[in-house]
Design an enzyme around this catalytic site. Sequence first.
Site, PDB file in Angstrom:
ATOM      1  N   ASP A 134       0.817  -1.210   0.000  1.00 28.66           N
ATOM      2  CA  ASP A 134       0.000   0.000   0.000  1.00 28.66           C
ATOM      3  C   ASP A 134       0.853   1.264   0.000  1.00 28.66           C
ATOM      4  O   ASP A 134       1.925   1.313   0.615  1.00 28.66           O
ATOM      5  CB  ASP A 134      -0.901  -0.008   1.241  1.00 28.66           C
ATOM      6  CG  ASP A 134      -1.822   1.182   1.318  1.00 28.66           C
ATOM      7  OD1 ASP A 134      -2.680   1.324   0.432  1.00 28.66           O
ATOM      8  OD2 ASP A 134      -1.678   1.982   2.268  1.00 28.66           O
ATOM      9  N   GLU A 143       1.124  -0.486  -5.131  1.00 25.73           N
ATOM     10  CA  GLU A 143       0.171   0.595  -5.384  1.00 25.73           C
ATOM     11  C   GLU A 143       1.001   1.877  -5.482  1.00 25.73           C
ATOM     12  O   GLU A 143       1.357   2.480  -4.474  1.00 25.73           O
ATOM     13  CB  GLU A 143      -0.858   0.717  -4.261  1.00 25.73           C
ATOM     14  CG  GLU A 143      -1.935   1.734  -4.587  1.00 25.73           C
ATOM     15  CD  GLU A 143      -2.476   2.494  -3.392  1.00 25.73           C
ATOM     16  OE1 GLU A 143      -3.504   3.165  -3.532  1.00 25.73           O
ATOM     17  OE2 GLU A 143      -1.849   2.426  -2.320  1.00 25.73           O
TER      18      GLU A 143
END
Length: 677
Positions: free
Chosen positions: A327, A380
Amino acid sequence: MPIQDDSTSQHKTLICSDISLLSDDDVFLFNEGSHFCLYDKLGAHPMKVDGQDGFYFAVWAPNARTVSVMGTFNHWNKEQHPLAPRQRSGIWEGFIPGIRSGTTYKYHIRSNQENYEVDKTDPFAFYTELSPQTASVTWDLAHEWQDAAWMKSRGVIDVKSAPMSIYEMHLGSWMRIPEERNRFPTYRELAQKLPDYLVKMGFTHVEFLPVMEHPFYGSWGYQCLGYFAPSSRFGTPQDFMYLVEQLHQKNIGVILDWVPSHFPSDEHGLGYFDGTHLFEHEDPRKGFHPDWKSLIFNYGRNEVICYLISSAQFWLENYHIDGFRVDAVASMLYLDYSRKPDEWVPNIFGGRENLEAVDFLKRFNEVLHGNFPGTITIAEESTDWPMVSRPVHLGGLGFDMKWDMGWMHDTLAYMSIDPIHRSFHHDTLTFRMIYAFKENYVLPLSHDEVVHGKGSLLGKMPGDDWQKFANLRLLFGYMYAQPAKKLIFMGSEIGQSREWNHDSSLDWHLLENPFNKGLQRWIEDLNQFYRHIPAMHSGDFSPQGFQWIDCHDVQQSTLSFLRSGRSSSGGSSSGGSSADQIIAVCNFTPIPRPNYRLGVSADGFWKECLNSDAKEYGGSNLGSLGQIEASPVPSHGHSFSLNLVLPPLGIVFLQKMQLEQDAPEHNISTPQDIAGK
């Protein structure tokens, strides 16, 4: 083996002088930044000493004056069970007999900083109390795994040329139990339903929003503190292991969201752990995240690097996880991320790149791929940082794949436009092919697009109900036709009409509506088509796997292109046998287009494999009668062409038909008999 007994109560207090799971080499590698199995050494581990069962405790707190273990076993006495320092390593350790698995505990730390003392959960705890309680729980992770076949095959498959269709989901809101006050499903309850659902729908992988323990449920796991513990909201560690192995037995891979970018500042957690900024960077210009009001790891500290990479390796080894979606990588790469000019510190070269974070990400990928072949790592990363998904030895960050955030933003922006205006935005769709092969991309229609006032995917589509569903089927069809791996967030596959809410279940009752049921079947057939036709996936990361037929039909808002698979020799079949090719034709307007001339590379009959406008999916059933014969009319640079009927707001997939004995085994014809109008 001498053991000092300082007990004044029923529970003996034993301080070990020479009992340890840590060797001198372990300590050296930890302080050096090269120990990535810390979960076997630090934390709480069951041991037997002189015939006595108990737990060995070890915690890193180099600036502590004293550290003790307190819990239900000693009535939370902060003095009774002190730990001893391990030389000058910063580690405190000790063995306490009589403690059993399932005992709650914390560390009481008195700092060298004047008058500072605090109760902390174990950074390496394998299990925790149910939130809002915050204590750690002693636990034995023993489990007899039943997924040997999956684990044996995992490192053999080339994930880059294999199909990958990911179902992203939040454990707490996928399918709640309404009969029991809308409670969460447990890991074991999910294991009874989720694997079969994913098999039915044709997904290859499931990606869980962070399962690591987090104090605030509303953070969806992205404010994590338990980097070695699955959330106790849904069951025990062994319950989560059972869910993973049930998925593996159904040949579903398991990817976890993992958050090494920041962590919350709750007092019981990692922040200011021993009275100093131990895990986080001391300078708030580097150690505090302005967007999420959270703390940022100090990537320049050896022990922190060991902690984070050990966390990732722990899930691979102890939970048989198949990979990670990391993330907020962009927030790690840039020192000025979400900061004003006077709120960040340049690197040693005067630049904005976080060199320490870059080194950490490279090492993370090298270690995981080296120790666990077949592991998938996905970034990401929302900027144009170069070579995110290229090997470290070639100068990349070492990820296998990267989310294509640009495609997601551009495509959703285009699809939200009234079709009458789409011709003015045609390049929004075609732009992706300029950069499509610079990275190994995953196309994400993720949870981020259905929260915070953005509404649902269905709600973004223009028009009446019929047009909304037709647009959404077209969006998914276009996504699956594009070269890249695929990701869909739960609920989108059934046409969830309201924004995702983590406090409630998906609206499964919507499947009583033919439009919603048709959309679900469309996703099911798309997944099967994508998985079983090599042209649809083997060239996902290769420019030889894609070729425009016509990207210039602006006035009619149509696109057509070719997907190519691998030939029997292992190379791309682009320009070779038309049997290894799939044509995708998209009509982004609600106007049917009969007599649509499309150039093809070979004569003979072409089969309409999939049509998003079929009645089975809730469409108007316009098409080309299931198959069409090419005629010797030149078009689009080819000697032959098809005279197609393009359905409104639809996509069709075409494949060259072979003699019956030469037909591919996995041809899918849905529907079999589309009635042309």
